[in-house]
Design a protein around this motif. Structure first.
Motif, PDB file in Angstrom:
ATOM      1  N   SER A  82       0.819  -1.210   0.000  1.00  0.00           N
ATOM      2  CA  SER A  82       0.000   0.000   0.000  1.00  0.00           C
ATOM      3  C   SER A  82       0.852   1.260   0.000  1.00  0.00           C
ATOM      4  CB  SER A  82      -0.928  -0.003   1.218  1.00  0.00           C
ATOM      5  OG  SER A  82      -0.189  -0.089   2.428  1.00  0.00           O
TER       6      SER A  82
ATOM      7  N   VAL B  91       3.590   2.053   1.903  1.00  0.00           N
ATOM      8  CA  VAL B  91       4.146   2.492   3.190  1.00  0.00           C
ATOM      9  C   VAL B  91       5.493   1.795   3.393  1.00  0.00           C
ATOM     10  CG1 VAL B  91       3.785   2.602   5.684  1.00  0.00           C
ATOM     11  CG2 VAL B  91       1.831   2.774   4.128  1.00  0.00           C
TER      12      VAL B  91
ATOM     13  N   HIS C 156      -2.422   0.400   8.154  1.00  0.00           N
ATOM     14  CA  HIS C 156      -2.822   0.187   6.750  1.00  0.00           C
ATOM     15  C   HIS C 156      -4.148   0.876   6.437  1.00  0.00           C
ATOM     16  CE1 HIS C 156      -3.643  -1.821   2.974  1.00  0.00           C
ATOM     17  NE2 HIS C 156      -4.746  -2.343   3.484  1.00  0.00           N
ATOM     18  N   ARG C 157      -5.107   0.801   7.344  1.00  0.00           N
ATOM     19  CA  ARG C 157      -6.455   1.287   7.044  1.00  0.00           C
ATOM     20  C   ARG C 157      -6.645   2.773   7.338  1.00  0.00           C
ATOM     21  NH1 ARG C 157     -10.287  -3.538   9.605  1.00  0.00           N
ATOM     22  NH2 ARG C 157      -9.774  -5.152   8.051  1.00  0.00           N
ATOM     23  N   HIS C 158      -6.000   3.271   8.394  1.00  0.00           N
ATOM     24  CA  HIS C 158      -6.387   4.587   8.882  1.00  0.00           C
ATOM     25  C   HIS C 158      -5.268   5.629   8.954  1.00  0.00           C
ATOM     26  CE1 HIS C 158     -10.010   2.447   9.971  1.00  0.00           C
ATOM     27  NE2 HIS C 158      -9.365   1.693  10.848  1.00  0.00           N
TER      28      HIS C 158
ATOM     29  N   ARG D  33      -2.742   6.724   6.985  1.00  0.00           N
ATOM     30  CA  ARG D  33      -2.278   7.530   5.852  1.00  0.00           C
ATOM     31  C   ARG D  33      -0.787   7.869   6.022  1.00  0.00           C
ATOM     32  NH1 ARG D  33      -7.294  11.862   5.301  1.00  0.00           N
ATOM     33  NH2 ARG D  33      -8.951  10.311   5.074  1.00  0.00           N
TER      34      ARG D  33
ATOM     35  N   ASP E 252       4.402   5.009  13.273  1.00  0.00           N
ATOM     36  CA  ASP E 252       4.196   5.494  11.911  1.00  0.00           C
ATOM     37  C   ASP E 252       4.260   7.014  11.911  1.00  0.00           C
ATOM     38  OD1 ASP E 252       1.463   6.879  11.895  1.00  0.00           O
ATOM     39  OD2 ASP E 252       0.927   4.956  12.765  1.00  0.00           O
TER      40      ASP E 252
ATOM     41  N   GLY F 130       1.997   8.926  10.272  1.00  0.00           N
ATOM     42  CA  GLY F 130       0.727   9.275   9.641  1.00  0.00           C
ATOM     43  C   GLY F 130       0.017  10.434  10.302  1.00  0.00           C
ATOM     44  N   ARG F 131      -1.316  10.414  10.195  1.00  0.00           N
ATOM     45  CA  ARG F 131      -2.096  11.579  10.620  1.00  0.00           C
ATOM     46  C   ARG F 131      -2.306  11.649  12.128  1.00  0.00           C
ATOM     47  NH1 ARG F 131      -8.284  10.209   8.675  1.00  0.00           N
ATOM     48  NH2 ARG F 131      -8.548   8.255   9.798  1.00  0.00           N
TER      49      ARG F 131
ATOM     50  N   ARG G 187      -1.736  14.770  13.279  1.00  0.00           N
ATOM     51  CA  ARG G 187      -0.857  15.098  12.145  1.00  0.00           C
ATOM     52  C   ARG G 187       0.622  14.878  12.466  1.00  0.00           C
ATOM     53  NH1 ARG G 187      -4.572  18.921  12.520  1.00  0.00           N
ATOM     54  NH2 ARG G 187      -3.128  20.345  13.519  1.00  0.00           N
TER      55      ARG G 187
END
Length: 394
Positions: free
Chosen positions: A265, A267, A299-301, A303, A324, A326-327, A358
């Motif tokens: 995906s 990442v 993976h799903r949430h 980003r 991670d 991500g957001r 974020r």
């Protein structure tokens, strides 16, 4: 209306699984239409000469433009031809309609082959040059159309090739996972056959013999049934051991699965376990499930663009960090997090979450280990991969 703008399975967006980047690109490119209205106004051309034709031509052009992305790719050539015709007709009354012609040349790159793209650019450039020559327009406009078709089209061709390879990689990874599941099922079938085939045959034979001896030799029949009972209990023990092995949680396998899922995906993933790293099964199985849930959330949430897993053992404690970039904003009370926390608490450990909005997410897990398993990290040589700067799991 929704059905009208749904991509066909064999369309550009359908084949590439509707990438968000391409949708944004398609929308932003339409801002070039502003020049078709703003340009004549800035040059003070008579409004009556160009406004009505422009208001009629632009909606038709936008419809044809959208069909390039949504309709089957075998029709892209025809939609580009329609866009070219609309732009050429409008160019007679609107001096800035060459912008539409440039858009048509750029989108011709989405034809089914690069040869068609180059042929389309050549034809559109020739038509633009002929129109400019006949009507006395600046030849630089015709050159701009050809250059836009070449350079903008090359960017589109490169992106489509890259996206197609990515889609093929995803399919190949899905096929690898499917084959792995199939192979595992076949292995389980063979194991159960080897495990139970002989035993059940023996049970059937001895049961038949005991039935025949039940009246004639009751004592021998009882001995045979006792033997059947012993064999059945032994088989039950073997089945339970086999099922326990099949259910065995494995951190190394979960890390491999995490790498496949995340890298498929887009990442980047970093993490692993060194050779010889072992934990008691009662601890490793719940931690493997915690890792699986955390990676699924990323993976799903999340980003995220990067994720990492770090494992270490210090002072009779196992530390596992899943991060991670991500957001962030992970709630501490979701079902997934609650399940992870319960598994960790059942091991006598703690789970902490650092997930500022974020700025990524970090799950920090600490689990006490038995004395024989609590070997210092230096003795085991456990690698500690660098975690993303902003944190871990999603």
């Amino acid at each position: 209306m929704k059905r009208l703008f749904a991509p066909a399975p064999d369309s550009l967006l359908g084949q590439l699984r509707s990438p968000l980047y391409m949708r944004w690109q398609a929308g932003l490119s339409l801002f070039a239409l502003v020049a078709v209205f703003q340009g004549p106004l800035a040059l003070r051309h008579p409004v009556g000469a160009w406004l009505a034709p422009t208001l009629l031509a632009v909606p038709l052009f936008v419809y044809l433009y959208s069909r390039v992305y949504l309709a089957p790719r075998r029709y892209v050539q025809w939609y580009v031809a329609g866009m070219t015709a609309v732009a050429l007709v409008l160019w007679v009354s609107n001096p800035f309609a060459f912008v539409l012609l440039a858009l048509a040349a750029v989108l011709s790159a989405f034809a089914e082959s690069w040869r068609r793209w180059l042929a389309n650019v050549a034809v559109i450039g020739a038509l633009a040059l002929g129109k400019a020559w006949i009507f006395g327009d600046p030849l630089g406009q015709a050159l701009a159309v050809a250059m836009a078709g070449l350079f903008g089209g090359f960017s589109n061709v490169a992106y489509v090739c890259s996206a197609r390879k990515d889609a093929e990689l995803r399919l190949s990874q899905a096929e690898v996972r499917r084959l792995a599941v199939l192979a595992e099922r076949e292995r389980i079938g063979r194991d159960l056959h080897d495990l139970l085939g002989h035993t059940l045959s023996l049970v059937a034979l001895k049961s038949e013999l005991a039935r025949r001896l039940a009246l004639a030799e009751p004592g021998r029949a009882q001995r045979e049934m006792a033997e059947v009972e012993r064999v059945a209990r032994h088989a039950l023990t073997e089945v339970r051991a086999a099922v326990t092995g099949m259910r065995r949680g494995d951190l190394a396998a979960e890390l491999t699965s995490a790498r496949l899922m995340l890298e498929a995906s887009g990442v980047a993933f970093e993490g692993g376990l060194p050779d010889g790293f072992e934990l008691p099964q009662a601890i490793e199985a719940p931690l493997a499930l915690v890792l699986r849930e955390a990676v699924t959330n990323i993976h799903r949430h999340a980003r995220a663009g990067r994720a990492a897993v770090s494992v270490s053992i210090e002072d009779h404690m196992l530390h596992m960090r899943i991060g991670d970039n991500g957001r962030g904003g992970l709630t501490a009370h979701g079902n997934g997090v609650s399940g992870m926390r319960e598994r960790v608490h059942a091991l006598g450990g703690t789970l902490s979450i650092d997930s500022p909005p974020r700025r990524g997410t970090m799950l920090s897990i600490r689990v006490p280990l038995p004395m024989q398993a609590a070997v210092p990290v230096e003795a085991r040589g456990i690698a500690r991969p660098a975690l993303p700067a902003t944190g871990s799991a999603a």
